[in-house]
Design a protein around this motif. Structure first.
Motif, PDB file in Angstrom:
ATOM      1  N   SER A 179       0.818  -1.213   0.000  1.00 47.34           N
ATOM      2  CA  SER A 179       0.000   0.000   0.000  1.00 47.34           C
ATOM      3  C   SER A 179       0.853   1.265   0.000  1.00 47.34           C
ATOM      4  O   SER A 179       0.330   2.368   0.123  1.00 47.34           O
ATOM      5  N   THR A 180       2.180   1.092  -0.156  1.00 49.54           N
ATOM      6  CA  THR A 180       3.101   2.234  -0.122  1.00 49.54           C
ATOM      7  C   THR A 180       3.367   2.761  -1.518  1.00 49.54           C
ATOM      8  O   THR A 180       3.748   2.009  -2.418  1.00 49.54           O
ATOM      9  N   GLU A 181       3.157   4.060  -1.711  1.00 53.99           N
ATOM     10  CA  GLU A 181       3.413   4.690  -3.005  1.00 53.99           C
ATOM     11  C   GLU A 181       4.912   4.878  -3.191  1.00 53.99           C
ATOM     12  O   GLU A 181       5.580   5.497  -2.376  1.00 53.99           O
ATOM     13  N   LYS A 182       5.457   4.333  -4.289  1.00 55.29           N
ATOM     14  CA  LYS A 182       6.895   4.377  -4.527  1.00 55.29           C
ATOM     15  C   LYS A 182       7.290   5.344  -5.646  1.00 55.29           C
ATOM     16  O   LYS A 182       8.382   5.891  -5.622  1.00 55.29           O
ATOM     17  N   GLN A 183       6.409   5.564  -6.633  1.00 56.97           N
ATOM     18  CA  GLN A 183       6.778   6.370  -7.787  1.00 56.97           C
ATOM     19  C   GLN A 183       5.523   6.906  -8.461  1.00 56.97           C
ATOM     20  O   GLN A 183       4.498   6.223  -8.505  1.00 56.97           O
ATOM     21  N   THR A 184       5.604   8.140  -8.952  1.00 53.87           N
ATOM     22  CA  THR A 184       4.501   8.736  -9.707  1.00 53.87           C
ATOM     23  C   THR A 184       5.010   9.150 -11.078  1.00 53.87           C
ATOM     24  O   THR A 184       6.043   9.804 -11.197  1.00 53.87           O
ATOM     25  N   ILE A 185       4.289   8.757 -12.126  1.00 50.97           N
ATOM     26  CA  ILE A 185       4.662   9.069 -13.502  1.00 50.97           C
ATOM     27  C   ILE A 185       3.512   9.853 -14.115  1.00 50.97           C
ATOM     28  O   ILE A 185       2.396   9.342 -14.236  1.00 50.97           O
ATOM     29  N   GLN A 186       3.789  11.127 -14.496  1.00 49.43           N
ATOM     30  CA  GLN A 186       2.696  11.968 -14.973  1.00 49.43           C
ATOM     31  C   GLN A 186       3.101  12.896 -16.112  1.00 49.43           C
ATOM     32  O   GLN A 186       2.300  13.139 -17.024  1.00 49.43           O
ATOM     33  N   PHE A 187       4.366  13.408 -16.087  1.00 49.60           N
ATOM     34  CA  PHE A 187       4.767  14.415 -17.073  1.00 49.60           C
ATOM     35  C   PHE A 187       6.035  13.968 -17.805  1.00 49.60           C
ATOM     36  O   PHE A 187       6.845  13.204 -17.277  1.00 49.60           O
ATOM     37  N   ASP A 188       6.226  14.536 -19.026  1.00 44.71           N
ATOM     38  CA  ASP A 188       7.456  14.279 -19.754  1.00 44.71           C
ATOM     39  C   ASP A 188       8.518  15.301 -19.354  1.00 44.71           C
ATOM     40  O   ASP A 188       8.312  16.102 -18.420  1.00 44.71           O
ATOM     41  N   ASP A 189       9.664  15.293 -20.035  1.00 47.75           N
ATOM     42  CA  ASP A 189      10.775  16.184 -19.676  1.00 47.75           C
ATOM     43  C   ASP A 189      10.442  17.658 -19.880  1.00 47.75           C
ATOM     44  O   ASP A 189      11.064  18.534 -19.276  1.00 47.75           O
ATOM     45  N   GLU A 190       9.471  17.963 -20.741  1.00 46.79           N
ATOM     46  CA  GLU A 190       9.072  19.352 -20.976  1.00 46.79           C
ATOM     47  C   GLU A 190       7.920  19.778 -20.065  1.00 46.79           C
ATOM     48  O   GLU A 190       7.385  20.882 -20.222  1.00 46.79           O
ATOM     49  N   GLY A 191       7.532  18.903 -19.161  1.00 48.26           N
ATOM     50  CA  GLY A 191       6.451  19.229 -18.247  1.00 48.26           C
ATOM     51  C   GLY A 191       5.068  19.021 -18.830  1.00 48.26           C
ATOM     52  O   GLY A 191       4.066  19.414 -18.217  1.00 48.26           O
ATOM     53  N   GLU A 192       4.984  18.391 -19.996  1.00 43.75           N
ATOM     54  CA  GLU A 192       3.696  18.122 -20.625  1.00 43.75           C
ATOM     55  C   GLU A 192       3.129  16.806 -20.111  1.00 43.75           C
ATOM     56  O   GLU A 192       3.874  15.865 -19.824  1.00 43.75           O
ATOM     57  N   PRO A 193       1.793  16.704 -20.000  1.00 42.11           N
ATOM     58  CA  PRO A 193       1.188  15.457 -19.517  1.00 42.11           C
ATOM     59  C   PRO A 193       1.498  14.291 -20.455  1.00 42.11           C
ATOM     60  O   PRO A 193       1.453  14.441 -21.680  1.00 42.11           O
ATOM     61  N   LEU A 194       1.806  13.145 -19.876  1.00 42.23           N
ATOM     62  CA  LEU A 194       2.067  11.958 -20.670  1.00 42.23           C
ATOM     63  C   LEU A 194       0.779  11.304 -21.150  1.00 42.23           C
ATOM     64  O   LEU A 194       0.736  10.701 -22.221  1.00 42.23           O
ATOM     65  N   TYR A 195      -0.285  11.450 -20.341  1.00 46.75           N
ATOM     66  CA  TYR A 195      -1.519  10.723 -20.615  1.00 46.75           C
ATOM     67  C   TYR A 195      -2.699  11.691 -20.723  1.00 46.75           C
ATOM     68  O   TYR A 195      -2.685  12.772 -20.133  1.00 46.75           O
ATOM     69  N   SER A 196      -3.719  11.294 -21.462  1.00 48.40           N
ATOM     70  CA  SER A 196      -4.907  12.131 -21.613  1.00 48.40           C
ATOM     71  C   SER A 196      -5.644  12.238 -20.290  1.00 48.40           C
ATOM     72  O   SER A 196      -5.670  11.302 -19.490  1.00 48.40           O
ATOM     73  N   SER A 197      -6.230  13.400 -20.042  1.00 45.58           N
ATOM     74  CA  SER A 197      -6.884  13.684 -18.756  1.00 45.58           C
ATOM     75  C   SER A 197      -8.370  13.381 -18.863  1.00 45.58           C
ATOM     76  O   SER A 197      -9.158  14.213 -19.318  1.00 45.58           O
ATOM     77  N   ASN A 198      -8.767  12.182 -18.457  1.00 45.97           N
ATOM     78  CA  ASN A 198     -10.157  11.756 -18.522  1.00 45.97           C
ATOM     79  C   ASN A 198     -10.308  10.459 -17.737  1.00 45.97           C
ATOM     80  O   ASN A 198      -9.338   9.934 -17.175  1.00 45.97           O
ATOM     81  N   ASP A 199     -11.528   9.939 -17.716  1.00 39.33           N
ATOM     82  CA  ASP A 199     -11.786   8.700 -16.984  1.00 39.33           C
ATOM     83  C   ASP A 199     -11.802   7.478 -17.888  1.00 39.33           C
ATOM     84  O   ASP A 199     -12.277   6.412 -17.496  1.00 39.33           O
TER      85      ASP A 199
END
Length: 521
Positions: free
Chosen positions: A368-388
């Motif tokens: 249950s321990t969070e180890k890593q978060t992946i969200q943005f690329d090197d330019e600070g742009e979102p890697l994934y589309s923002s939706n459900d």
């Protein structure tokens, strides 16, 4: 009048005209130089002593040198030094992660060993069962012949008594009425039974070669850059070849299924995002069972961890089913989990979106321990589309994290550190590319189902398109998973089935598993 050094404190009025003489000279410090700088006034420069020397305007050289110094300082400050700092961080990251990376390799070897043990145990069970069947047939055969011989012995003994009586009797009618029974005069057939014999098909050397190969990895540096050369795919994997047309091995009727996960080739788990039912299908016995999620709410996704326990997401909770008992593993706050997968090290990767659906990310969990978060690329742009929308996820054999971003129409692949490696979007059909399910095989190939165009894309781990799989009667393919034999399971939601497809030519181990035990009859 000459001066052997540049004194920049002199003003323009003090030096009317200064020159630089170019000549070969080796200073006292031992460093060779092709230029010796000597300052001269205009009177000396016109003398016969310097008539063969090349002269340059000192202030022009001074200005150009100042510009060069400025440019070098900016380049070192803005490019070289930051690059060095980045290299330091990379090396520190490699050092801090080296134990974990090598543990992954050890774990992969151990898991492969466990897999072989299971396969060997399965072979042993099959052989023992076959031997038991042979023993049963031989026993029944011997008992049947024994009964026949016992019955014949009784008939023969009675016949002997009758014949002896007639031979001693003086009754002429009995002797004349006697006729010989040729059947009783024949010797009985001899019963011969030989037990089965076992002949091993593999020698020790071949078995070790089939188990797998270990590449030592590589380290390298390149001019003007720093990179770690990726480890090659084990050479033993190259023996398998993608079939031109996949072979449908089995079809499981599930009713509805959008996600599928396998349990070491023994159990296949399925779920649907339209209900709360989890189904388990035993491939060995063809027995199916089902259960409802503990929350009674619809299921988002399922996976099986390295211990063989089922993990599933319902609402905002991650559950685990272990030995038939369901327990809560983690409750998500502020984010809604969507899809999940296990990693080679036993961690869990979860794709999720924010409550206001303006952000999406992938998070690595150890328990249950969070180890890593992946969200943005090197330019600070979102890697994934923002939706459900669905974002099925899997880990490749090289540690890359692969996400099928259905709404963005992209397959997004980042490395273990979360740095973007590539995005794949192949637009060659009438309908838009719609990646839904995603899985990887032992070649590090990435397979993603295109539910709109009804086929499966196969990419290499660099993101290069290899081929389509579209000639195995696919109908609305959704969730994917691949077992240890590289067989592909495809959820076909509109038909309510899961198909098991052989997509590679079989290796030697597959031939052994299909090789029947020869019967002595």
């Amino acid at each position: 009048m000459s001066m052997t050094g540049i004194k920049l404190s002199l003003s323009v009025g003090e030096i009317l005209r200064l020159y630089i003489r170019h000549a070969k000279f080796t200073p006292a410090n031992g460093v060779n130089s092709d230029v010796t700088i000597v300052l001269l006034c205009s009177l000396c420069s016109s003398s016969s002593a310097h008539e063969r020397h090349k002269h340059s305007n000192t202030f022009e050289v001074y200005r150009s040198k100042k510009e060069l110094i400025k440019n070098d300082a900016e380049k070192i400050e803005n490019k070289v030094l930051p690059a060095c700092k980045e290299m330091e961080k990379d090396i520190e990251a490699h050092i801090s992660n080296i134990d974990e990376a090598f543990e992954r390799v050890i774990l992969a070897v151990e898991n492969h060993g466990k897999y072989w043990h299971k396969k060997i145990d399965f072979i042993l069970r099959e052989m023992k069962d076959n031997i038991g069947q042979i023993k049963k047939r031989q026993t029944e055969f011997l008992k049947k012949n024994l009964t026949t011989l016992q019955t014949l012995s009784s008939v023969l003994q009675k016949r002997i008594l009758d014949l002896k009586y007639i031979s001693k009797s003086n009754k002429i009618s009995d002797a004349i009425a006697y006729s010989s029974n040729n059947e009783l005069l024949k010797l009985p057939s001899k019963v011969k039974v030989t037990p089965p014999q076992f002949q091993p098909n593999l020698d020790e050397e071949l078995t070790l070669d089939e188990f797998g190969t270990l590449t030592p990895g590589a380290l390298s540096t390149e001019d003007q850059c720093y990179s770690m050369v990726k480890q090659d795919i084990p050479s033993s994997k190259h023996d398998k070849i993608l079939l031109e047309k996949p072979n449908i091995i089995a079809t499981l009727v599930t009713g509805t299924a959008s996600s599928v996960a396998n349990d070491n080739d023994e159990n296949i788990w399925t779920s649907s995002y339209s209900n709360s039912i989890i189904q388990c299908h035993c491939m060995q016995s063809s027995i199916s069972k089902q259960m409802a999620s503990q929350s009674g709410q619809i299921l988002r996704d399922i996976t099986v961890n390295n211990e063989g326990d089922l993990l599933y997401i319902s609402q905002k909770t991650l559950y685990k089913i272990k030995n038939g008992t369901t327990e809560k593993v983690h409750i998500f706050f502020g984010w809604t989990p969507k899809n999940l997968c296990r990693t080679q090290t036993g961690e869990i990767l979860v794709s999720m979106y924010s409550e206001d659906e303006t952000q999406s990310r992938v998070v690595r969990y150890n328990g249950s321990t969070e180890k890593q978060t992946i969200q943005f690329d090197d330019e600070g742009e979102p890697l994934y589309s923002s939706n459900d929308c669905t974002k099925h996820i899997c880990e490749n054999g090289n540690g890359d994290i692969c996400v099928a971003d259905w709404r963005a129409r992209d397959v997004v692949v980042v490395n273990q550190s979360g740095r973007l490696q590539f995005k794949y979007n192949r637009k060659e059909y009438k309908y838009e590319f719609s990646p839904f399910g995603i899985a990887t095989d032992s070649h590090w190939h990435i397979l993603t189902s295109d539910d709109t165009n009804r086929h499966i894309h196969v990419l290499d781990h660099f993101g290069q398109y290899l081929r389509y799989i579209s000639n195995c009667e696919l109908n609305n393919p959704k969730g994917l998973c691949i077992d240890n034999n590289d067989d592909l399971y495809v959820c076909e939601a509109s038909l309510g089935v899961v198909k098991k497809n052989q997509i590679y030519s079989r290796g030697l181990l597959g031939k052994i598993l299909r090789h029947p035990l020869n019967s002595p009859f």
